[in-house]
Design a protein around this motif. Structure first.
Motif: not given
Length: 381
Positions: A5, A7-8, A276, A279, A284-285, A290, A326
């Motif tokens: 993802p 944002h990670k 998580d 993140v 997280r999805w 999501s 998101e």
């Protein structure tokens, strides 16, 4: 290679924003160019139709309704502050010398004037809010005082926001000095996740899902609410202090109209989430999970750690939040301090309230609030 993802993903530059996928970047560009966009509506603060908003400036010369010559607006240079239309805010700072002993002697008098100015508006706001509740709405009123800083985006007080983010040093000051001084004891400590979802057919409606975490790492839903509705907002800029204050009467709204199918759809979104700590937002999805096929989508997740204290008349909440949006791929970490004026809130909901009693209670609590405004120099950290 498995999907990571945005944002990670890690960057060599710690100050560089996290990358945003093309789909989200497209949404963000649309939000910049079209007024009334879907994302804007979801994030919008709600005020009642007859809400009351006020701003006061309090300094060595008493209460003023415009910026005096003894103060000036100083632009903030920190990259962490909230920009508005690409412009960074300013904060009010005192540029004149003042006698601290004289200030302490006159301080109570100035705060008594604030109480007198706020009293009528406070009583009126409660009367209007109670009328709204009598209409059958599932509302719970709360009266709170928050501490932070007024951010100005121009040369007049009309274009401003109130930031509730406070320095870490202030949290230490609260816990070590003010908690014992005002007779607070720990009521509870809690850790929860708040997930905000919306449905494309109801763009103005934000549904907040408050959750705890089960042993298997999945979310457990325990409360669903709509956005707060604000009935009264009084902002006070304290140029002789390092923090400002906001007094707010708002209504928490319970949801009573969701069908079992809608609740099931929302729970399906929450079941897909995994905790998580690495993140932003703490959740997280899996890719593409999501949102549901029934029109619900997640647009914000927030990890909250809070300690709640209480004494005979007040509740004090100290919390840290880690939030991630998101929709546009941005996040923020904030530290917040809030005093819930529980006895005043109960008294003001009584019928035929004695206004002299309201003024006396307000004077007493403003003395406590003044004590909470004393802290070390304000820093954006």
């Amino acid at each position: 290679m498995s999907y990571i993802p945005p944002h990670k993903r890690h960057s060599k530059d710690p100050d560089r924003p996290y990358p945003v996928p093309d789909s989200l970047a497209t949404k963000f560009k649309k939000n910049l160019h079209f007024n009334g966009s879907y994302s804007d509506k979801r994030d919008r603060v709600l005020y009642s139709g007859d809400s009351i908003t006020k701003w006061f400036l309090i300094g060595s010369n008493g209460i003023e309704d415009e910026i005096p010559p003894s103060a000036k607006l100083v632009p903030l240079s920190s990259d962490s502050v909230l920009c508005k239309k690409g412009k960074k805010p300013s904060i009010l700072m005192n540029i004149s010398d003042h006698n601290e002993r004289e200030e302490e002697e006159e301080e109570r008098t100035r705060w008594l004037l604030i109480a007198e100015k706020v009293q009528e508006d406070l009583v009126l706001a409660y009367e209007r809010a109670k009328t709204a509740m009598d209409g059958g709405n599932q509302h719970v009123l709360r009266l709170v005082a928050s501490f932070g800083k007024n951010f100005f985006y121009g040369q007049t007080p009309s274009n401003k926001i109130f930031s509730t983010d406070v320095p870490t040093s202030y949290l230490h000051h609260i816990k070590s000095q003010l908690v014992p001084r005002h007779g607070f004891c720990i009521d509870l400590e809690k850790e929860r996740y708040t997930v905000k979802v919306s449905h494309y057919t109801r763009p103005n409606e934000t549904i907040s899902c408050k959750c705890t975490v089960k042993e298997d790492g999945r979310l457990s839903l325990y409360k669903i609410e709509l956005k707060l509705v604000r009935h009264l907002v009084v902002d006070v800029s304290c140029i002789d202090k390092n923090l400002d204050m906001r007094l707010m009467l708002a209504a928490k709204r319970k949801i009573t109209s969701l069908t079992e199918k809608e609740i099931s759809d929302i729970k399906g979104l929450l079941d897909s989430a995994r905790v998580d700590p690495n993140v932003k937002g703490g959740l997280r999805w899996p890719f593409g999970k999501s949102s549901s096929g029934n029109g619900y989508s997640v647009f914000e997740s927030c990890h909250v750690k809070a300690t709640v204290y209480k004494n005979k008349t007040l509740r004090l909440r100290v919390r840290e939040t880690d939030r991630f949006n998101e929709s546009i791929g941005t996040g923020e970490v904030k530290r917040e301090v809030m005093l819930m004026l529980k006895d005043m809130n109960t008294k003001l909901q009584e019928q035929n309230i004695d206004r002299g009693c309201v003024l006396e209670m307000l004077r007493d609590v403003l003395g406590t609030l003044c004590d909470f405004l004393r802290c070390e120099a304000y820093h954006l950290t």
